[in-house]
Design a protein around this motif. Structure first.
Motif, short mmCIF file in Angstrom:
data_model
loop_
_atom_site.label_atom_id
_atom_site.label_comp_id
_atom_site.label_asym_id
_atom_site.label_seq_id
_atom_site.Cartn_x
_atom_site.Cartn_y
_atom_site.Cartn_z
N PHE A 52 18.44 -5.55 41.35
CA PHE A 52 19.34 -4.41 41.52
C PHE A 52 20.44 -4.43 40.47
CE2 PHE A 52 21.02 -1.68 45.08
CZ PHE A 52 19.83 -1.01 45.25
N VAL A 53 21.15 -5.56 40.38
CA VAL A 53 22.25 -5.60 39.41
C VAL A 53 21.70 -5.71 37.99
CG1 VAL A 53 23.96 -6.49 41.03
CG2 VAL A 53 22.68 -8.09 39.63
N ALA A 54 20.52 -6.30 37.84
CA ALA A 54 19.93 -6.39 36.50
C ALA A 54 19.69 -4.99 35.95
CB ALA A 54 18.63 -7.17 36.54
N ILE A 55 19.13 -4.12 36.79
CA ILE A 55 18.85 -2.76 36.34
C ILE A 55 20.16 -2.05 35.97
CG2 ILE A 55 17.96 -0.49 37.03
CD1 ILE A 55 15.84 -1.96 38.70
N ALA A 56 21.16 -2.20 36.83
CA ALA A 56 22.45 -1.53 36.56
C ALA A 56 23.07 -2.06 35.27
CB ALA A 56 23.40 -1.73 37.74
N ASN A 57 23.12 -3.38 35.12
CA ASN A 57 23.71 -3.96 33.91
C ASN A 57 22.93 -3.56 32.66
OD1 ASN A 57 26.07 -5.53 34.69
ND2 ASN A 57 24.66 -6.85 35.81
N GLU A 58 21.61 -3.60 32.79
CA GLU A 58 20.77 -3.27 31.64
C GLU A 58 20.99 -1.83 31.21
OE1 GLU A 58 17.48 -1.71 29.36
OE2 GLU A 58 17.99 -1.07 31.37
N ARG A 59 20.99 -0.92 32.17
CA ARG A 59 21.16 0.50 31.86
C ARG A 59 22.51 0.74 31.18
NH1 ARG A 59 18.76 3.47 30.12
NH2 ARG A 59 17.92 1.59 29.34
N ILE A 60 23.55 0.15 31.78
CA ILE A 60 24.88 0.41 31.25
C ILE A 60 25.03 -0.17 29.84
CG2 ILE A 60 27.32 -0.14 31.56
CD1 ILE A 60 26.57 0.11 34.65
N ALA A 61 24.52 -1.38 29.65
CA ALA A 61 24.61 -1.99 28.32
C ALA A 61 23.88 -1.12 27.29
CB ALA A 61 24.03 -3.40 28.34
N HIS A 62 22.64 -0.83 27.57
CA HIS A 62 21.84 -0.17 26.54
C HIS A 62 22.16 1.30 26.36
CE1 HIS A 62 18.98 -3.79 26.90
NE2 HIS A 62 19.92 -3.98 26.00
N GLN A 63 22.59 1.92 27.43
CA GLN A 63 23.00 3.33 27.30
C GLN A 63 24.23 3.48 26.42
OE1 GLN A 63 21.86 5.34 31.41
NE2 GLN A 63 24.02 5.37 31.01
N SER A 64 25.07 2.40 26.42
CA SER A 64 26.33 2.50 25.69
C SER A 64 26.23 1.90 24.30
CB SER A 64 27.43 1.79 26.48
OG SER A 64 27.12 0.41 26.56
N GLY A 65 25.01 1.47 23.94
CA GLY A 65 24.83 0.83 22.64
C GLY A 65 25.36 -0.60 22.64
N GLY A 66 25.40 -1.20 23.81
CA GLY A 66 25.94 -2.55 23.93
C GLY A 66 24.86 -3.61 24.06
N ILE A 67 25.23 -4.70 24.72
CA ILE A 67 24.39 -5.90 24.75
C ILE A 67 24.21 -6.36 26.20
CG2 ILE A 67 24.41 -8.38 24.15
CD1 ILE A 67 24.16 -6.80 21.64
N LEU A 68 22.98 -6.78 26.51
CA LEU A 68 22.74 -7.47 27.79
C LEU A 68 22.29 -8.88 27.45
CD1 LEU A 68 22.23 -7.44 30.94
CD2 LEU A 68 19.86 -6.91 30.38
N TYR A 69 22.97 -9.86 28.00
CA TYR A 69 22.54 -11.24 27.72
C TYR A 69 22.25 -12.02 28.99
CZ TYR A 69 27.32 -12.95 28.64
OH TYR A 69 28.51 -13.28 29.23
N LEU A 70 21.52 -13.11 28.83
CA LEU A 70 21.12 -13.95 29.96
C LEU A 70 21.80 -15.32 29.85
CD1 LEU A 70 19.25 -14.56 32.44
CD2 LEU A 70 17.52 -15.30 30.82
N ARG A 71 22.61 -15.62 30.82
CA ARG A 71 23.30 -16.92 30.84
C ARG A 71 22.82 -17.69 32.06
NH1 ARG A 71 28.85 -15.48 31.13
NH2 ARG A 71 29.04 -15.81 33.36
#
Ligand code: GLU
Length: 544
Positions: A52-71
């Motif tokens: 659930f949060v992965a989808i939200a974070n991914e969408r927001i990052a990529h929609q804004s031209g940003g970055i999603l990373y895995l820690r």
């Protein structure tokens, strides 16, 4: 107290904090680009809430031209499981969550390492700094002392924890501290909190809106006795130095928020914006409760792969739950890539979301009905290769045969499709009768001797080369001969006059051949199975 001397004694050979800010510089991204992350602990259990949060974070990052990373938050060794990082990555890959950077991801490594255990030098430098500033101190309390304290606090109906008057080691003299150290007593390092629970802080949560939280006054552990920080401390350092701008995470972390706010403030870091996503609920009879690891297999992401859920269907359902305007958009744009939907945090639900497997199953049926047969074949094959039995794997040896089966069981594309398939597992089970005679799952509705008569009468006139019309006429003839109405309208007009109708006769044949009372067109099934196999099944059914 000489804090510098104490810091040196507690953390010798630890570099100063100088240099980290330049080593991990602010990211060079367009204005408005969001840096988000997924920060799972490698426990091997990755659940729906994570997706659930992965989808939200991914969408927001990529929609804004940003970055999603895995820690990977592996500070707690007790909970660590081998292969867990692979499991996380596989689970998320299945749902097409693409990371730009992070643990085992082929990407920019400026902000590495991505495993918290490999970042000890950064954490230790900052712990040392806090000791120098008098904002952290060693605590020598043993487990027994701490549990006695908890009991005492519970008995006094006080909030449990290490704070205020109960924070014994906070007030140790320099002499006492060195005495303990000289005696080799193990210790942890705690934050010296300056908070006061009487104070309420206004906080803007990206999902929940403006909320009020109580100031933290707990002297939380920041460095454990093994020299590894706690999650709270490590995540603050990491979110800062990985230059995270936004964190969407589960609302179970809301309780720790006051601690996090104080840590960011004490460290002098600008904190990322937080959005706490509501918990997933399940309707269980009359009660609505949180999905539970123990009771609900559907909480684990592994469940969806084992069952062979179509990833897009799960994603569509998740997006439906995540953004209130998604459903309407999707209705208008069923063929479009899901990325074209404009995801907004503001449209995320503020309170518990009901997760309903039946709803997901409905969506799955629709999504699968939209596939080309070749796509369906590839989907089923991928599932069978990983999770199928040897027998099921063998279905995929003759793809031409399988395409015939799928053409029939899915129905012709463009026309109204059948919606029999929900998941790969269920679909592969459903088509099993095309590969071998299956145990009967539906009961005959006529008695044994009538059944035998029907089957034998059919066999006597059966010709493989008959077309569908001729074939059906023969079934009708057999029906008439045996006292069943050959025409439905005759039966309906006068049911008393017949043993049943042609539909009952066809059902006997259907169950004899497939084991089921409900299948696609029976003539077509017999065509696919071939004459020999059809005859053999009907003959064997006469003996059942
Ligand atoms: N490591 C935490 C977890 O396992 C992450 C919490 C956070 O996102 O800040 O869920």
């Amino acid at each position: 107290m000489d804090y510098k001397k104490l810091a040196e004694r507690l953390l010798p050979n630890t570099p100063s904090i100088d240099g980290f800010e330049t080593k991990y510089p602010p990211r060079n991204l367009e204005k408005g680009a969001q840096v988000t992350r997924l920060a799972p602990s490698p426990t091997g259990f990755i659940h729906l809430g994570n997706l659930f949060v992965a989808i939200a974070n991914e969408r927001i990052a990529h929609q804004s031209g940003g970055i999603l990373y895995l820690r990977i938050e592996d500070t707690d060794l007790k909970r660590k499981m081998d292969g867990a990082v692979e499991a996380v990555k596989n689970a998320l890959r299945y749902f097409d969550i693409k990371f730009d950077e992070g643990a085992e991801i082929d990407g920019d490594n400026t902000y590495a390492p991505w495993y918290q255990r490999q970042r000890a030098d950064i954490y230790r430098a900052y712990v040392k700094e806090l000791i120098i500033r008098g904002r952290a101190y060693p605590c020598f309390c043993t487990e027994d002392e701490l549990s006695a304290l908890r009991e005492q606090q519970s008995a006094e109906k006080k909030i449990t924890g290490y704070y205020g008057e109960y924070a014994k080691c906070r007030n140790l003299t320099e002499e006492e501290i060195y005495k303990n150290l000289d005696a080799g007593k193990p210790y942890v390092i705690r934050l010296k909190s300056l908070g006061n629970p009487e104070n309420k802080i206004k906080f803007h949560d990206e999902i929940k809106g403006d909320i009020t939280v109580t100031e933290n006054d707990q002297d939380v552990v920041i460095l454990k006795s093994d020299g590894i920080p706690t999650y709270h401390f490590a995540h603050a350092i990491d979110d800062h130095f990985m230059r995270t701008t936004l964190v969407i995470r589960g609302e179970e972390w809301l309780a720790s928020l006051p601690v996090h706010l104080e840590l960011f403030e004490t460290l002098g870091f600008e904190r990322p914006r937080y959005g706490h996503n509501c918990s997933l609920m399940k309707q269980d009879g009359d009660v609505r409760r949180k999905l539970s690891k123990r009771k609900d297999p559907e909480l684990s992401l592994e469940f969806y792969r084992q069952e062979g859920y179509f990833a897009r269907a799960v994603k569509v359902y998740m997006l439906t739950l995540l953004n209130s305007n998604f459903e309407e958009w999707y209705l208008k744009n069923p063929e479009k890539p899901l990325e074209e939907f404009k995801f907004t945090i503001g449209k995320m639900g503020k309170s518990g979301t009901l997760f309903d497997l039946d709803k997901l199953n409905d969506i799955s049926k629709n999504e699968l009905a939209r596939l080309f047969v070749e796509e369906m074949l590839a989907f089923l094959k991928a599932w069978a290769c990983e999770y199928g039995t040897d027998e099921q794997k063998a279905y995929f040896k003759d793809e031409e045969y399988l395409l015939k089966v799928l053409n029939l069981t899915m129905g012709t594309a463009g026309k109204k499709r059948r919606k029999d398939f929900t998941t790969a597992k269920q679909a592969v089970e459903l088509i099993s009768y095309f590969f071998a005679k299956q145990p009967r799952t539906d009961e005959y509705r006529v008695d044994k001797s009538t059944r035998k008569e029907i089957l034998n009468t059919f066999l006597a006139s059966y010709e493989y080369s008959d077309d569908a019309q001729v074939w059906f006429n023969k079934v009708k003839e057999a029906a008439g001969k045996l006292g069943f109405a050959a025409e439905m309208k005759d039966y309906k007009a006068n049911p008393e006059a017949y043993k049943g109708s042609v539909a009952d006769v066809a059902e006997v044949l259907r169950i004899a051949v497939t084991g089921k009372a409900n299948t696609p067109d029976l003539w077509s099934i017999m065509q696919i199975l071939g004459e020999k196999e059809t005859r053999a099944r009907i003959e064997s059914a006469t003996k059942e």
